[in-house]
Write a protein that holds these residues in place. Structure first.
Motif, short mmCIF file in Angstrom:
data_model
loop_
_atom_site.label_atom_id
_atom_site.label_comp_id
_atom_site.label_asym_id
_atom_site.label_seq_id
_atom_site.Cartn_x
_atom_site.Cartn_y
_atom_site.Cartn_z
N PRO A 211 -71.07 69.69 28.91
CA PRO A 211 -70.69 68.31 29.17
C PRO A 211 -70.76 67.49 27.88
CG PRO A 211 -72.90 68.70 29.95
CD PRO A 211 -72.42 69.99 29.37
N GLU A 212 -70.37 66.22 28.01
CA GLU A 212 -70.30 65.38 26.82
C GLU A 212 -71.63 65.27 26.11
OE1 GLU A 212 -68.22 61.66 27.70
OE2 GLU A 212 -66.71 62.95 28.60
N ASP A 213 -72.71 65.24 26.87
CA ASP A 213 -74.01 65.13 26.19
C ASP A 213 -74.53 66.51 25.76
OD1 ASP A 213 -74.88 66.31 28.47
OD2 ASP A 213 -76.03 64.62 29.21
N ARG A 214 -73.79 67.55 26.08
CA ARG A 214 -73.98 68.90 25.59
C ARG A 214 -75.25 69.59 26.07
NH1 ARG A 214 -72.77 67.96 19.38
NH2 ARG A 214 -73.77 69.96 19.19
N LEU A 215 -76.08 68.89 26.81
CA LEU A 215 -77.30 69.55 27.30
C LEU A 215 -77.41 69.51 28.80
CD1 LEU A 215 -80.42 68.79 25.09
CD2 LEU A 215 -79.51 70.98 25.80
N GLY A 216 -76.57 68.64 29.39
CA GLY A 216 -76.79 68.28 30.79
C GLY A 216 -76.65 69.38 31.81
N MET A 217 -75.88 70.43 31.52
CA MET A 217 -75.57 71.38 32.58
C MET A 217 -75.88 72.80 32.14
SD MET A 217 -72.20 70.87 34.71
CE MET A 217 -71.63 71.96 35.98
N GLY A 218 -76.53 73.53 33.00
CA GLY A 218 -76.68 74.96 32.73
C GLY A 218 -77.98 75.32 32.07
N LEU A 219 -78.53 74.45 31.23
CA LEU A 219 -79.78 74.78 30.55
C LEU A 219 -80.82 73.72 30.88
CD1 LEU A 219 -78.54 75.78 26.98
CD2 LEU A 219 -79.23 77.32 28.80
N ALA A 220 -82.08 74.15 30.91
CA ALA A 220 -83.17 73.20 31.05
C ALA A 220 -83.72 72.94 29.66
CB ALA A 220 -84.25 73.75 31.96
N PRO A 221 -83.47 71.75 29.11
CA PRO A 221 -83.73 71.51 27.69
C PRO A 221 -85.18 71.74 27.26
CG PRO A 221 -82.70 69.59 28.71
CD PRO A 221 -82.89 70.60 29.78
N SER A 222 -86.13 71.46 28.15
CA SER A 222 -87.52 71.56 27.73
C SER A 222 -88.07 72.98 27.84
CB SER A 222 -88.40 70.63 28.55
OG SER A 222 -87.98 69.32 28.37
N LEU A 223 -87.33 73.85 28.52
CA LEU A 223 -87.79 75.23 28.67
C LEU A 223 -87.37 76.05 27.45
CD1 LEU A 223 -87.10 76.09 32.41
CD2 LEU A 223 -89.13 75.10 31.37
N SER A 224 -88.08 77.14 27.25
CA SER A 224 -87.78 78.00 26.11
C SER A 224 -86.52 78.81 26.37
CB SER A 224 -88.95 78.94 25.89
OG SER A 224 -89.02 79.84 26.97
N ILE A 225 -86.06 79.51 25.33
CA ILE A 225 -84.89 80.36 25.48
C ILE A 225 -85.16 81.43 26.55
CG2 ILE A 225 -83.30 81.91 24.28
CD1 ILE A 225 -83.97 80.48 21.71
#
Lengths: 524, 331
Positions: A340-354
């Motif tokens: 998405p436009e903010d590049r983090l919003g969908m598919g990944l949980a930003p605070s979790l590790s790889i």
């Protein structure tokens, strides 16, 4: 009199923890000049500019504004010094009207909100040559309108030095032309302009000089007149690169995914996708072109089972997938990655590790109540290695990675599950050339393995190089499917705006319906 | 005037008299939340305002001193909340709950500590006079409404005035516009030069101060009698937080919300009397369990929440960044 710089930055250093974002960076820009700031993701461009706009403070180094040494403590200081920045993520209050967003920072007209404030803004906008409805709320605005508002805002506060952070990333070809006309006019009026962009053709078109950064250091400045795409790329990346996008020819299979007469509504209940038909074969990349917000997001979500459809069929290898759960669709081998436009919003949980993000998709496969972190870590290590992800460790939270690496993690995880249909939307959104090419390579490798790929993209040059065919959407309707190597940018542009409709060009073969369709084999 | 009409008038009069502290609490919390901070410490803040306002009011025998002290003491609670959440970036929910625990603890500590030296309202004639009803000329002679709405003490009028001023401030001044921007999108406000920290501190302190006035009101309305077991505030602070949502973050609607909640709040006390006065029309009130009246206000909050969430975008005045701390260099 010697020439004065509007901005001069000398020996700027900035560290975030142990990471040096800027190392001894110097940069200058004259009034009446457009300076392009070029660099890969994570090379410290935005950090550098944020020190001009007062968001960050440099650890060392000096900043001179109009020849005066200054310290910029806050955005307020920057505003007072006549520095205005149009951020990549717009800084607008959604529930306010355009006028109120500008009025917010006004310091001259007394403590009360005047009734005529909309008229004042309208007149001001007209003076600068913009067309804007001051009463329109920001949440009702298209991306280009928001950007226009940001520029008007900056001009209203009297900025003479204007910084634009990736302003063209979200615009269509026509909108970019309009923006560049505005920038040229501001330049003629004596404004100093710094523009950050990844697109080399834009750099060559608009700028007077190019400052290049690599890994937080300034590599030097080039006069645009003497620059070529090849030269700029080499200086930016630090080594020779080829700029041709591969499009290998692969033997195609029968249609893997067929969409027939699909209609979808958006969140507001309006028709987002309107009787759309298309199909993807194994071993081909089908591009989807269209102006932002033309139903791309709804289409991706519908295929992945995240959004109900109104009417139509979605057939995967001869099986109907309408109404299946996202998990069931995933198990059939249809994988979706949407940036998405903010590049983090969908598919990944930003605070979790790889590792944890890898586990998000297949945590259900292990038996018992416990998480199998070992396999997750192995998967993470494999993806990191294969896709050359730059990260301190597998346990680093995803949001700490730079944009390109985040997108590689997402794409890597989707590929890891071994899909036969890969839906990918804006996979190179906001990425620099180097990372973009890495992503194209990944997609081409998948294609060679016989995966059918739906590539929702923005950059027409890229789509014409990478895709086999391009489907053009305009307001949710198919304007036609063209061969990527036979079409032109102009033709695509006309189709995107709805001026050219090729959907019924061939009477015997309607666009988006395969001759060897499997739909007839499906039980009604 | 016949007896049943008297009961009705008294019922309506008490809706206003007893429930005005809710308006203070609600307006104070609206100002706080418009700055993007969710302060769950209303109950404790009101308790602190109540006890210190009352003690100062009694010590000087002056309503004004009491008001100012209540505002200042509660404002200090707001300042503490701001220090913890704005400067030190602590979690707002936990901090708010801490303020409530702290405020109530302080209330009982001071009250019980004074013991025999607890001042009584019988010794402070000027303060009592300050809290007696003032009839609004002309309007107070209206039938029913004259007594119910226009024959109250000055603090009732002050509460309504503060609510109206807050509404005007939020919608018609530039500082109000900036305040709303801070609550909606602090990064946007910051980028155009709004001093986020200053705006948060000022409005968190002022908001808490207003809550404190409500607490002071309750102290006077309970005739200043301190009981060791029950706090004067008695859950009003929590209702105020719900009322903010009911009022859709609009101080004018907060007046309406106070009256609606007040209606149900007062109904539980007057249900018997009303049923007696109008046996034909309201006799059924006696058949209802009293607990139901207690539950009604909260049931209404739930209904309102459902209604506002259905309306989606245009409606809710809930600040988008409510409950989120702002740190400029956040990446």
């Amino acid at each position: 009199m010697e020439e004065r710089y509007a901005i001069e930055m000398r020996g700027i250093c900035k560290n975030f923890g142990r990471v040096a974002a800027n190392k001894n960076v110097s940069l200058n820009v004259k009034p009446g000049e457009i300076l392009a700031l070029l660099g890969e993701n994570g090379s410290g461009k935005t950090t550098l500019m944020n020190m001009l706009s007062g968001i960050y403070k440099p650890d060392s180094g000096t900043i001179l504004v109009n020849g005066q040494e200054t310290v910029i403590h806050s955005p307020e200081d920057a505003k007072r010094l006549g520095i205005g920045m149009v951020h990549q993520h717009f800084k607008l209050v959604d529930v306010f009207s355009a006028a109120d967003n500008i009025w917010l920072g006004d310091e001259h007209s007394g403590p009360l909100l005047k009734k005529n404030r909309c008229d004042v803004i309208r007149q001001m906008a007209q003076k600068f040559g913009f067309d804007i409805d001051p009463q329109k709320k920001v949440y009702n605005m298209a991306v280009s309108e928001k950007q226009t508002l940001e520029i008007i805002k900056v001009l209203y506060y009297g900025a003479k030095i204007i910084i634009l952070d990736e302003p063209t990333a979200v615009l269509t070809v026509q909108e970019i032309d309009k923006l560049f006309a505005v920038l040229r006019r501001m330049k003629a009026e004596g404004h100093a302009i710094i523009i950050i962009t990844h697109k080399l053709n834009e750099v060559l078109e608009i700028s007077d000089r190019v400052a290049i950064m690599r890994r937080g250091e300034s590599i030097g400045t080039v006069d645009t007149a003497q620059a070529t795409e090849q030269l700029l790329t080499e200086r930016m990346v630090g080594r020779k690169v080829t700029l041709n996008i591969d499009c290998p020819t692969v033997e195609k299979t029968r249609p893997l995914l067929e969409i027939r007469d699909l209609t979808i509504r958006n969140d507001e209940g309006a028709t987002a996708i309107d009787h759309v038909s298309f199909y993807i074969r194994g071993g081909e990349i089908l591009g989807v072109a269209g102006i932002a917000g033309c139903g791309q997001k709804e289409l991706c979500e519908a295929i992945a089972g995240l959004r109900p459809i109104e009417t139509g069929m979605m057939i995967h290898k001869g099986d109907n997938i309408v109404g299946l759960s996202p998990k069931a669709i995933l198990e059939k081998g249809i994988s979706m990655s949407f940036i998405p436009e903010d590049r983090l919003g969908m598919g990944l949980a930003p605070s979790l590790s790889i590792t944890d993000n890898m586990l998000l998709k297949n945590y259900g496969e292990t038996k018992g109540p416990f998480v199998d972190r070992k396999s997750g870590r192995a998967a993470a290590e494999q993806v990191i290695q294969e896709l050359e992800i730059v990260t301190p460790s597998t346990e680093t939270p995803v949001r700490r990675l730079s944009g390109g690496n985040v997108q590689k993690v997402l794409l890597g995880r989707e590929i890891k599950s071994g899909p036969n249909v890969l839906i990918t939307a804006y996979p190179v959104r906001g990425l620099d050339i180097h990372s973009s090419y890495a992503i194209y390579d990944i997609l081409n490798r998948q294609k060679k393995d016989g995966v059918g790929i739906l590539f929702v993209g923005e950059d027409l040059d890229v789509m014409m190089g990478l895709c086999d065919k391009i489907l053009v959407l305009c307001h949710g309707k198919v304007m036609g499917v063209v061969h990527a190597h036979k079409t032109t940018k102009e033709e695509l542009g006309l189709m995107m705006t709805g001026a050219l409709d090729l959907s019924s060009k061939y009477a015997d073969k309607p666009a988006g319906i395969a001759r060897d369709s499997r739909i007839e084999e499906v039980e009604p | 005037m016949n007896g049943s009409s008297d009961v009705l008038t008294l019922f309506l009069f008490n809706i206003v008299l007893v429930n005005i502290p809710l308006l203070y609490g609600t307006v104070g919390e609206i100002l706080t939340e418009k700055a993007g901070s969710l302060n769950l410490g209303v109950e404790g803040t009101m308790a602190v305002g109540a006890i210190f306002g009352y003690l100062a009011g009694c010590a000087t025998d002056s309503l004004l001193t009491g008001l100012l002290t209540a505002f200042a003491a509660a404002g200090l609670c707001g300042g503490l909340f701001a220090l913890l959440t704005v400067t030190l970036q602590a979690n707002q929910n936990v901090t708010g709950l801490t303020i409530t625990t702290f405020g109530l603890g302080l209330y009982f500590f001071v009250g019980k500590g004074l013991g025999e030296r607890w001042p009584a309202m019988t010794d402070v004639p000027a303060l009592v006079r300050g809290f007696t009803a003032v009839e609004v000329p002309v309007l107070s002679r209206l039938p029913v409404a004259g007594k119910a709405l226009f024959s109250h003490n000055v603090l009732v009028y002050l509460g309504v005035l503060i609510a109206a001023l807050a509404w005007w401030y939020l919608n018609y001044t530039k500082t109000g516009l900036r305040l709303r921007a801070v609550g909606e999108n602090p990064a946007a406000a910051d980028s155009v030069g709004v001093n986020i920290q200053l705006y948060k501190y000022v409005h968190l302190i002022a908001g808490s101060g207003i809550m404190g006035l409500g607490g002071f009101y309750m102290a006077l309305n309970m005739s200043g009698s301190f009981e060791g077991s029950n706090c004067w505030i008695n859950g009003y602070g929590w209702i105020a937080i719900a009322l903010v949502i009911f009022a859709n973050w609009n101080p004018l609607l907060a007046i309406l919300g106070t009256l609606v909640f007040g209606f149900f709040n007062t109904l539980q006390i007057y249900a018997g009397a009303l049923a007696g006065a109008f046996p034909g029309a309201l006799g059924w009130l006696n058949a209802l369990p009293p607990q139901m009246f207690k539950a009604l206000p909260f049931l209404i909050t739930a209904v309102v929440l459902i209604a506002t969430s259905v309306r989606k975008r245009e409606g809710p005045g809930q600040p988008a960044s409510l409950g989120l701390n702002y740190f400029r260099e956040e990446r």
